[in-house]
Motif scaffolding. Structure first.
Motif, mmCIF file in Angstrom:
data_model
loop_
_atom_site.group_PDB
_atom_site.id
_atom_site.type_symbol
_atom_site.label_atom_id
_atom_site.label_comp_id
_atom_site.label_asym_id
_atom_site.label_seq_id
_atom_site.Cartn_x
_atom_site.Cartn_y
_atom_site.Cartn_z
ATOM 1 N N THR A 82 0.799 -1.236 0.000
ATOM 2 C CA THR A 82 0.000 0.000 0.000
ATOM 3 C C THR A 82 0.836 1.292 0.000
ATOM 4 O O THR A 82 0.572 2.192 -0.790
ATOM 5 C CB THR A 82 -0.988 0.016 1.201
ATOM 6 N N PRO A 83 1.881 1.394 0.853
ATOM 7 C CA PRO A 83 2.614 2.678 0.900
ATOM 8 C C PRO A 83 3.427 2.961 -0.367
ATOM 9 O O PRO A 83 3.890 4.080 -0.556
ATOM 10 C CB PRO A 83 3.577 2.498 2.083
ATOM 11 N N CYS A 84 3.574 1.947 -1.228
ATOM 12 C CA CYS A 84 4.539 2.040 -2.330
ATOM 13 C C CYS A 84 3.910 2.398 -3.666
ATOM 14 O O CYS A 84 4.601 2.425 -4.684
ATOM 15 C CB CYS A 84 5.297 0.723 -2.457
ATOM 16 N N TYR A 85 2.617 2.653 -3.705
ATOM 17 C CA TYR A 85 1.946 2.967 -4.971
ATOM 18 C C TYR A 85 1.246 4.320 -4.883
ATOM 19 O O TYR A 85 0.832 4.756 -3.814
ATOM 20 C CB TYR A 85 0.941 1.864 -5.324
ATOM 21 N N LYS A 137 12.884 -7.249 -2.097
ATOM 22 C CA LYS A 137 11.676 -6.425 -2.158
ATOM 23 C C LYS A 137 11.640 -5.425 -0.989
ATOM 24 O O LYS A 137 11.209 -4.293 -1.144
ATOM 25 C CB LYS A 137 10.454 -7.357 -2.105
ATOM 26 N N LEU A 138 12.112 -5.877 0.159
ATOM 27 C CA LEU A 138 12.141 -4.990 1.323
ATOM 28 C C LEU A 138 13.103 -3.819 1.074
ATOM 29 O O LEU A 138 12.797 -2.680 1.422
ATOM 30 C CB LEU A 138 12.551 -5.774 2.568
ATOM 31 N N ALA A 139 14.223 -4.101 0.430
ATOM 32 C CA ALA A 139 15.185 -3.031 0.108
ATOM 33 C C ALA A 139 14.541 -2.016 -0.834
ATOM 34 O O ALA A 139 14.696 -0.808 -0.668
ATOM 35 C CB ALA A 139 16.436 -3.635 -0.514
ATOM 36 N N GLU A 140 13.765 -2.508 -1.806
ATOM 37 C CA GLU A 140 13.057 -1.611 -2.738
ATOM 38 C C GLU A 140 12.017 -0.763 -2.012
ATOM 39 O O GLU A 140 11.807 0.394 -2.328
ATOM 40 C CB GLU A 140 12.244 -2.461 -3.728
ATOM 41 N N ARG A 141 11.343 -1.386 -1.071
ATOM 42 C CA ARG A 141 10.215 -0.704 -0.419
ATOM 43 C C ARG A 141 10.619 0.147 0.772
ATOM 44 O O ARG A 141 9.846 1.004 1.217
ATOM 45 C CB ARG A 141 9.184 -1.752 0.028
ATOM 46 N N ARG A 142 11.791 -0.096 1.297
ATOM 47 C CA ARG A 142 12.243 0.592 2.503
ATOM 48 C C ARG A 142 12.086 2.124 2.430
ATOM 49 O O ARG A 142 11.602 2.736 3.389
ATOM 50 C CB ARG A 142 13.700 0.204 2.775
#
Ligand code: S3P
Length: 169
Positions: A82-85, A137-142
């Motif tokens: 959710t926070p990433c879009y 994916k966590l690194a991308e979303r961090r």
């Protein structure tokens, strides 16, 4: 204390678990963003991804985020993405208190191994590939998660401590 609280974090970070713990203690109604979408669509998240695509899911996710945010007081357990879009992160920060449940990769992987099939992004991965996926994916979303107003490491967190942090935030 703001009464609009968004629980954020990667899949398996414990958003649903902490949502239930906090809702009771803070006396706030609890909503789950995935559940709202599933109810409205009459299909599981996995079915929505397969039949309508991820872009469609992300649009519905944003719609429900805005709709729920109009309620006067709530705890909202968001989806991992959710926070990433769109501008969802900025929107949540303008609306209320955003809380990132920051768990370690090993703890999340351990939880996800048992529930992979429910989550279309990881359903097809082998157990070995899951750790690599979560780490990447966590690194991308961090950068998105790090915009949260409150960041809590949940690995050794107690409910009392969590409530205290929220009240102070
Ligand atoms: C997703 C996380 C899921 C769900 C969908 C996509 C993601 O929610 O919204 O499968 O992109 O991380 P949970 O974090 O509750 O598993």
């Amino acid at each position: 204390m703001t009464e609009k609280i968004f629980l954020l974090g990667f899949m398996g970070a414990g958003k649903s678990y902490w949502g239930r713990q906090l809702a009771e203690r803070l006396q706030l109604p609890l909503y789950d963003l995935d559940e709202q979408i599933v109810e409205a669509e009459g299909r599981t998240v996995a079915e929505i991804f397969t039949e309508k695509g991820e872009v469609y899911f992300r649009e519905r996710e944003r719609d429900f985020l805005h709709r729920l945010a109009e309620k006067p007081a709530f705890l909202l357990s968001c989806g991992g993405g959710t926070p990433c879009y769109f501008d969802n992160m900025a929107f949540m920060n303008q609306t209320g208190l955003t809380v990132w449940l920051n768990s370690s990769v090993s703890v999340m992987v351990e939880r996800l191994l048992r529930k992979k099939y429910k989550r279309p992004l990881i359903a097809g991965l082998s157990d070995e590939a899951l750790t690599v996926y979560v780490t990447q994916k966590l690194a991308e979303r961090r950068p998105f998660y790090e915009q949260a107003k409150l960041i809590l490491n949940t690995d050794a967190l107690t409910a009392d401590h969590f409530v205290e942090k929220i009240i102070h935030a």
